[in-house]
Enzyme design. Structure first.
Site, PDB file in Angstrom:
ATOM      1  N   HIS A  41       6.122   6.126  11.164  1.00  0.00           N
ATOM      2  CA  HIS A  41       5.536   5.993   9.830  1.00  0.00           C
ATOM      3  C   HIS A  41       4.687   7.241   9.602  1.00  0.00           C
ATOM      4  O   HIS A  41       3.457   7.193   9.616  1.00  0.00           O
ATOM      5  CB  HIS A  41       4.681   4.725   9.781  1.00  0.00           C
ATOM      6  CG  HIS A  41       4.390   4.229   8.392  1.00  0.00           C
ATOM      7  ND1 HIS A  41       4.548   5.019   7.267  1.00  0.00           N
ATOM      8  CD2 HIS A  41       3.935   3.028   7.947  1.00  0.00           C
ATOM      9  CE1 HIS A  41       4.211   4.312   6.200  1.00  0.00           C
ATOM     10  NE2 HIS A  41       3.840   3.112   6.575  1.00  0.00           N
TER      11      HIS A  41
ATOM     12  N   LYS B 213      26.530  -4.735  -3.206  1.00  0.00           N
ATOM     13  CA  LYS B 213      27.964  -4.666  -3.494  1.00  0.00           C
ATOM     14  C   LYS B 213      28.723  -3.914  -2.402  1.00  0.00           C
ATOM     15  O   LYS B 213      29.927  -3.729  -2.507  1.00  0.00           O
ATOM     16  CB  LYS B 213      28.205  -3.984  -4.841  1.00  0.00           C
ATOM     17  CG  LYS B 213      27.504  -4.649  -6.015  1.00  0.00           C
ATOM     18  CD  LYS B 213      27.690  -3.820  -7.287  1.00  0.00           C
ATOM     19  CE  LYS B 213      26.907  -4.408  -8.452  1.00  0.00           C
ATOM     20  NZ  LYS B 213      27.042  -3.572  -9.672  1.00  0.00           N
TER      21      LYS B 213
ATOM     22  N   ARG C 209       0.808  -1.216   0.000  1.00  0.00           N
ATOM     23  CA  ARG C 209       0.000   0.000   0.000  1.00  0.00           C
ATOM     24  C   ARG C 209       0.841   1.266   0.000  1.00  0.00           C
ATOM     25  O   ARG C 209       0.574   2.200  -0.761  1.00  0.00           O
ATOM     26  CB  ARG C 209      -0.932   0.023   1.223  1.00  0.00           C
ATOM     27  CG  ARG C 209      -2.227  -0.727   1.048  1.00  0.00           C
ATOM     28  CD  ARG C 209      -2.708  -1.266   2.384  1.00  0.00           C
ATOM     29  NE  ARG C 209      -1.713  -2.175   2.946  1.00  0.00           N
ATOM     30  CZ  ARG C 209      -1.567  -3.451   2.561  1.00  0.00           C
ATOM     31  NH1 ARG C 209      -2.398  -3.952   1.676  1.00  0.00           N
ATOM     32  NH2 ARG C 209      -0.626  -4.221   3.064  1.00  0.00           N
ATOM     33  N   THR C 210       1.855   1.309   0.864  1.00  0.00           N
ATOM     34  CA  THR C 210       2.634   2.540   0.973  1.00  0.00           C
ATOM     35  C   THR C 210       3.345   2.850  -0.339  1.00  0.00           C
ATOM     36  O   THR C 210       3.273   3.967  -0.853  1.00  0.00           O
ATOM     37  CB  THR C 210       3.653   2.424   2.120  1.00  0.00           C
ATOM     38  OG1 THR C 210       2.960   2.172   3.345  1.00  0.00           O
ATOM     39  CG2 THR C 210       4.449   3.707   2.263  1.00  0.00           C
TER      40      THR C 210
ATOM     41  N   ARG D 198      11.718   3.786   2.470  1.00  0.00           N
ATOM     42  CA  ARG D 198      11.363   2.893   3.582  1.00  0.00           C
ATOM     43  C   ARG D 198      12.595   2.052   3.901  1.00  0.00           C
ATOM     44  O   ARG D 198      13.247   1.526   2.996  1.00  0.00           O
ATOM     45  CB  ARG D 198      10.194   1.981   3.224  1.00  0.00           C
ATOM     46  CG  ARG D 198       9.980   0.873   4.246  1.00  0.00           C
ATOM     47  CD  ARG D 198       8.700   0.087   4.016  1.00  0.00           C
ATOM     48  NE  ARG D 198       7.562   0.840   4.504  1.00  0.00           N
ATOM     49  CZ  ARG D 198       6.347   0.302   4.686  1.00  0.00           C
ATOM     50  NH1 ARG D 198       6.130  -0.968   4.419  1.00  0.00           N
ATOM     51  NH2 ARG D 198       5.363   1.045   5.125  1.00  0.00           N
TER      52      ARG D 198
END
Length: 315
Positions: free
Chosen positions: A129, A80, A51-52, A101
């Protein structure tokens, strides 16, 4: 209005929160515009999301921006050995705003300290959040007609639940009474209870969860017990199904009460509740589009007045 980051809800004033809700309201009236035409939005998701990520990308697209980024850190140069700092600096060469995120608490704050372009925190570990919090506030306002003086029940994983941590901080301006409903293993962390005490926020703690406990609720905010946050899977198994909301649990609820959930759900809301008039979590997720359009415009310096005067609306 200057460009700036959107990393935490803690430093937003009452006036700023209400301003952001007005912006979201404007975008709900007309979500399709070209306010960000020519802009590039980078979405860097070092942690899984549905959703986000999709609502941020949809918000960017509906405002006319182009989207670059990744949803799987395994396909990046981080595998890497590239540092987060170098990733942020590199992506800042290509994008006008970065949505990130990350599984590490404080990662978004760090990114904002090194980035040349605005950083939007799409969730950092079990910390905060803030964009979810804005859509939660907008959902509460839409369903209750106000933010002031509400009884808000936070249920389930209050230890690791970054959405409830953000909501506690945001609601400090609006005289709520919180009810923290959780088993002792997932209780609200002491730092947030101290936050409530320092800011004069009333709260009660419960371990029981039934119709009688929530009968005075205006908002019941359910949360998923987050398996990915547990280092001890036996502890997760003990608490994963401790609270389940079903229609029987709702039999004494006030007519105005609405159920919110940041989603995804697992077992904590029975599917029979989906057709209950108290259910609002699907609409809540939909409100994420308008809240995140508001966030994009705000961090890029586009004011509410400019949005209201915008002539680029696409029907």
């Amino acid at each position: 209005m200057d460009k700036h980051h959107f990393v935490t809800i803690a430093n937003l004033t009452r006036e700023k929160i209400l301003y952001m809700l007005e912006l979201a309201e404007e975008f709900e009236k007309h979500p399709n515009r070209e306010l960000l035409k020519g802009k590039v939005v980078a979405t860097l998701f070092f942690e899984p999301s549905t959703r986000t990520r999709l609502s941020f990308e949809t918000a960017a697209n509906r405002l006319g921006a182009r989207v670059i980024g990744f949803a799987d850190p395994k396909v990046t140069s981080g595998t890497k050995g590239e540092t987060l700092k170098d990733t942020i600096l590199m992506v800042g060469n290509y994008a006008d705003v970065i949505v990130m995120r990350h599984h590490i608490e404080g990662a978004a704050q760090y990114a904002s300290e090194v980035s040349r372009v605005p950083i939007v925190n799409a969730g950092d570990g079990a910390h905060q959040h803030p964009s979810q919090c804005m859509l939660d506030l907008y959902s509460i306002y839409k369903t209750q007609g106000k933010l002031e003086g509400l009884n808000i029940y936070l249920v389930g994983d209050l230890k690791y639940g970054r959405t409830v941590h953000s909501l506690v901080m945001a609601m400090r301006h609006f005289n709520p009474t919180f009810h923290f409903v959780a088993p002792k293993e997932l209780a609200m962390p002491m730092e947030y209870k101290l936050y409530c005490e320092e800011h004069g926020i009333r709260y009660e703690e419960h371990t029981a969860f039934d119709a009688e406990v929530i009968r005075d609720a205006d908002i019941v905010y359910m949360t998923r017990v987050q398996k990915e946050r547990f280092s001890d899977l036996m502890e997760y198994e003990r608490v994963k199904n401790v609270y389940v909301l079903n229609n029987d649990t709702l039999r004494l609820s006030k007519p105005n009460m609405k159920i919110l959930h940041p989603l995804p759900r697992v077992n904590e809301i029975a599917y029979e509740v989906d057709d209950n008039p108290h259910a609002y979590y699907i609409e809540q997720a939909g409100n994420g589009l308008y809240a995140r359009e508001a966030i994009f415009c705000d961090v890029l310096g586009i004011s509410l007045e400019e949005v209201r005067e915008d002539k680029t609306i696409i029907c």
